[in-house]
Design an enzyme around this catalytic site. Structure first.
Site, PDB file in Angstrom:
ATOM      1  N   TYR A  63     -35.337 -32.313  25.172  1.00 47.37           N
ATOM      2  CA  TYR A  63     -35.556 -31.916  23.776  1.00 47.37           C
ATOM      3  C   TYR A  63     -37.060 -31.909  23.488  1.00 47.37           C
ATOM      4  CZ  TYR A  63     -30.575 -33.118  23.022  1.00 47.37           C
ATOM      5  OH  TYR A  63     -29.205 -33.205  23.086  1.00 47.37           O
ATOM      6  N   HIS A 132     -26.576 -35.043  31.442  1.00 49.02           N
ATOM      7  CA  HIS A 132     -26.487 -34.054  30.353  1.00 49.02           C
ATOM      8  C   HIS A 132     -25.478 -32.952  30.681  1.00 49.02           C
ATOM      9  CE1 HIS A 132     -29.304 -32.323  27.009  1.00 49.02           C
ATOM     10  NE2 HIS A 132     -28.056 -32.134  26.717  1.00 49.02           N
ATOM     11  N   GLY A 220     -21.469 -25.374   4.798  1.00 42.66           N
ATOM     12  CA  GLY A 220     -21.296 -24.442   3.675  1.00 42.66           C
ATOM     13  C   GLY A 220     -21.716 -23.035   4.030  1.00 42.66           C
TER      14      GLY A 220
HETATM   15  N1  LIG Z   1     -24.946 -33.308  24.800  1.00 43.85           N
HETATM   16  C1  LIG Z   1     -25.259 -32.086  24.429  1.00 43.85           C
HETATM   17  O1  LIG Z   1     -25.188 -31.142  25.215  1.00 43.85           O
HETATM   18  C2  LIG Z   1     -25.717 -31.844  23.014  1.00 43.85           C
HETATM   19  C3  LIG Z   1     -25.749 -30.529  22.504  1.00 43.85           C
HETATM   20  C4  LIG Z   1     -26.160 -30.340  21.170  1.00 43.85           C
HETATM   21  C5  LIG Z   1     -26.523 -31.446  20.402  1.00 43.85           C
HETATM   22  N2  LIG Z   1     -26.507 -32.692  20.932  1.00 43.85           N
HETATM   23  C6  LIG Z   1     -26.865 -33.888  20.131  1.00 43.85           C
HETATM   24  O2  LIG Z   1     -26.050 -33.897  18.971  1.00 43.85           O
HETATM   25  C7  LIG Z   1     -26.863 -34.007  17.808  1.00 43.85           C
HETATM   26  C8  LIG Z   1     -26.193 -33.325  16.625  1.00 43.85           C
HETATM   27  O3  LIG Z   1     -25.862 -31.989  16.897  1.00 43.85           O
HETATM   28  P1  LIG Z   1     -26.584 -30.746  16.211  1.00 43.85           P
HETATM   29  O4  LIG Z   1     -27.858 -31.184  15.614  1.00 43.85           O
HETATM   30  O5  LIG Z   1     -26.571 -29.667  17.224  1.00 43.85           O
HETATM   31  O6  LIG Z   1     -25.579 -30.257  15.110  1.00 43.85           O
HETATM   32  P2  LIG Z   1     -24.889 -30.868  13.793  1.00 43.85           P
HETATM   33  O7  LIG Z   1     -25.091 -32.307  13.742  1.00 43.85           O
HETATM   34  O8  LIG Z   1     -23.509 -30.337  13.825  1.00 43.85           O
HETATM   35  O9  LIG Z   1     -25.663 -30.105  12.624  1.00 43.85           O
HETATM   36  C9  LIG Z   1     -27.024 -30.271  12.397  1.00 43.85           C
HETATM   37  C10 LIG Z   1     -27.437 -29.351  11.275  1.00 43.85           C
HETATM   38  O10 LIG Z   1     -26.774 -29.738  10.068  1.00 43.85           O
HETATM   39  C11 LIG Z   1     -27.736 -29.967   9.041  1.00 43.85           C
HETATM   40  N3  LIG Z   1     -27.213 -31.095   8.233  1.00 43.85           N
HETATM   41  C12 LIG Z   1     -27.042 -32.382   8.608  1.00 43.85           C
HETATM   42  N4  LIG Z   1     -26.467 -33.103   7.628  1.00 43.85           N
HETATM   43  C13 LIG Z   1     -26.285 -32.246   6.589  1.00 43.85           C
HETATM   44  C14 LIG Z   1     -25.748 -32.377   5.288  1.00 43.85           C
HETATM   45  N5  LIG Z   1     -25.244 -33.538   4.846  1.00 43.85           N
HETATM   46  N6  LIG Z   1     -25.738 -31.291   4.487  1.00 43.85           N
HETATM   47  C15 LIG Z   1     -26.234 -30.094   4.912  1.00 43.85           C
HETATM   48  N7  LIG Z   1     -26.741 -29.912   6.129  1.00 43.85           N
HETATM   49  C16 LIG Z   1     -26.774 -30.978   6.983  1.00 43.85           C
HETATM   50  C17 LIG Z   1     -29.025 -30.261   9.752  1.00 43.85           C
HETATM   51  O11 LIG Z   1     -30.116 -29.818   8.986  1.00 43.85           O
HETATM   52  P3  LIG Z   1     -31.354 -30.777   8.585  1.00 43.85           P
HETATM   53  O12 LIG Z   1     -31.914 -31.306   9.855  1.00 43.85           O
HETATM   54  O13 LIG Z   1     -32.252 -29.835   7.915  1.00 43.85           O
HETATM   55  O14 LIG Z   1     -30.767 -31.819   7.720  1.00 43.85           O
HETATM   56  C18 LIG Z   1     -28.910 -29.389  10.995  1.00 43.85           C
HETATM   57  O15 LIG Z   1     -29.327 -28.065  10.719  1.00 43.85           O
HETATM   58  C19 LIG Z   1     -28.202 -33.386  18.232  1.00 43.85           C
HETATM   59  O16 LIG Z   1     -29.258 -33.834  17.408  1.00 43.85           O
HETATM   60  C20 LIG Z   1     -28.311 -33.884  19.655  1.00 43.85           C
HETATM   61  O17 LIG Z   1     -28.833 -35.199  19.678  1.00 43.85           O
HETATM   62  C21 LIG Z   1     -26.085 -32.902  22.227  1.00 43.85           C
END
Ligand SMILES: NC(=O)c1ccc[n+]([C@@H]2O[C@H](COP(=O)([O-])OP(=O)(O)OC[C@H]3O[C@@H](n4cnc5c(N)ncnc54)[C@H](OP(=O)(O)O)[C@@H]3O)[C@@H](O)[C@H]2O)c1
Length: 327
Positions: A63, A132, A220
């Protein structure tokens, strides 16, 4: 429903791991993939998460090409005893080779990768170290064997896998106990429910659902329209123009349900995960990603929101109707 609470229920990491807050924080977006970031606000978000009872902070060596681990180092140093730091190895991309998305699970790669992560994170031990992605080219015995050596050397405390099959999880667990399995799991992405979740439940492995908010889509209908510049999600099939209309109709269902219950769509998405985990009898610690303090209390409060069987029935058919792959 968005009032501040100061502690989360605790969930055990694997069979022998520590008790951790039932929601972690995904830190990826603080360094890469999701458009512009505000470093000060991201730092404040880490502190606020900890204050609300979040203890597991999720990163990976790739990352920001190492920048995300470096970014977390001062925060970890300030709270070493309270923070569970989870990082991952496997992608070959580095600052010198940012476009090399190949995967390496060889023991030599793992041994070098862990030392790079330890240095960037500024710690002597990584709490949870994930593979990963797995590729068949390297036998599981070799990769898990090398990971187990890291535990014996004191460089890593617990082992995790990401996005593996149930068979791979079982085989790995035979070689060395696996504490956590991280895979995508949300109202829109439910592939792991059939085989992987039952295997994890049987083995005592904690599931760490990533992208529990569908990378923002579940928060949303307005969300998809806010993606700008170099945000990677603009190129993901689910956000693509040809799929957007169909998917936004599904998000509208979520929005309406949330509105009727006086909660936000993000809370509904997280509450669904807790309810579904309960139904499937699996320990779960979702890691929603956010870079803003303002979202944290909202997301954390979802732990206490109870959905009814009727609520679950309304959400049940959505995953099958989603158009386009997640990435
Ligand atoms: N193992 C893997 O292959 C893998 C793959 C993808 C992700 N990950 C891990 O999983 C974590 C989470 O996944 P993700 O970041 O892809 O997706 P997510 O958690 O499903 O969504 C993140 C998005 O939602 C927004 N958000 C968060 N809380 C919110 C709320 N209450 N209201 C409105 N918008 C909100 C965030 O924006 P803001 O930041 O602007 O709040 C961001 O754009 C990553 O940070 C990473 O550490 C792992």
């Amino acid at each position: 429903m968005t009032s501040e609470i100061t502690a989360l229920p605790l969930v055990q990491l694997g069979r022998n791991g520590p008790l951790i807050g039932a929601q972690g924080l995904g830190c990826m977006g603080m360094s890469e993939f999701y458009g512009d970031t505000d470093e000060l606000e991201s730092r404040a978000t880490l502190e606020h998460a900890l204050a609300l009872g979040v203890t597991m902070f999720d990163t990976a060596d790739m990352y920001g090409l190492g920048a995300n681990e470096e970014f977390l180092a001062p925060f970890i140093a300030a709270h070493r005893e309270r923070v569970i730091i989870a990082t991952k190895f496997g992608y070959a991309r580095t600052p010198e080779t940012p476009d090399d998305w190949s995967i390496d699970n060889s023991p030599e790669f793992i041994r070098a990768a862990v030392d790079r992560s330890l240095k960037r994170l500024g710690v002597e031990t990584i709490d949870l170290y994930y593979m990963h992605r797995r590729i068949d080219a390297v036998p599981l015995e070799e990769s898990i064997g090398a990971m187990a050596d890291l535990v014996r050397a004191g460089k890593v405390k617990w082992l995790g896998l990401s996005a593996v099959s149930a068979a791979e999880l079982r085989a790995a667990h035979e070689i060395h106990p696996i504490a956590a399995l991280q895979s995508e799991w949300s109202i829109f992405t439910r592939d792991i429910e059939k085989d992987v979740v039952p295997a994890a439940a049987e083995l005592g492995v904690t599931i760490v659902p990533y992208s529990p908010l569908g990378r923002g889509m579940l928060t949303g209908r307005e969300f998809a329209g806010t993606l700008t510049g170099d945000d990677a999600r603009r190129h993901f099939p689910r956000f693509a123009a040809e799929n957007r209309q169909a998917n936004m109709r599904l998000v509208a269902t979520i929005e309406q349900m949330a509105g009727e219950r006086g909660i936000t769509p993000a809370q509904l998405a997280l509450a669904w995960l807790y309810a579904q985990s309960n139904r499937l009898n699996i320990k779960t610690v979702p890691i929603p990603g956010t870079r803003r303090r303002s979202r944290l209390a909202e997301n954390v409060a979802a732990v206490s929101i109870r959905l009814t069987a009727e609520d679950m029935d309304i959400l049940e058919p959505l995953a099958a109707a989603v158009q386009g792959d997640a990435v």
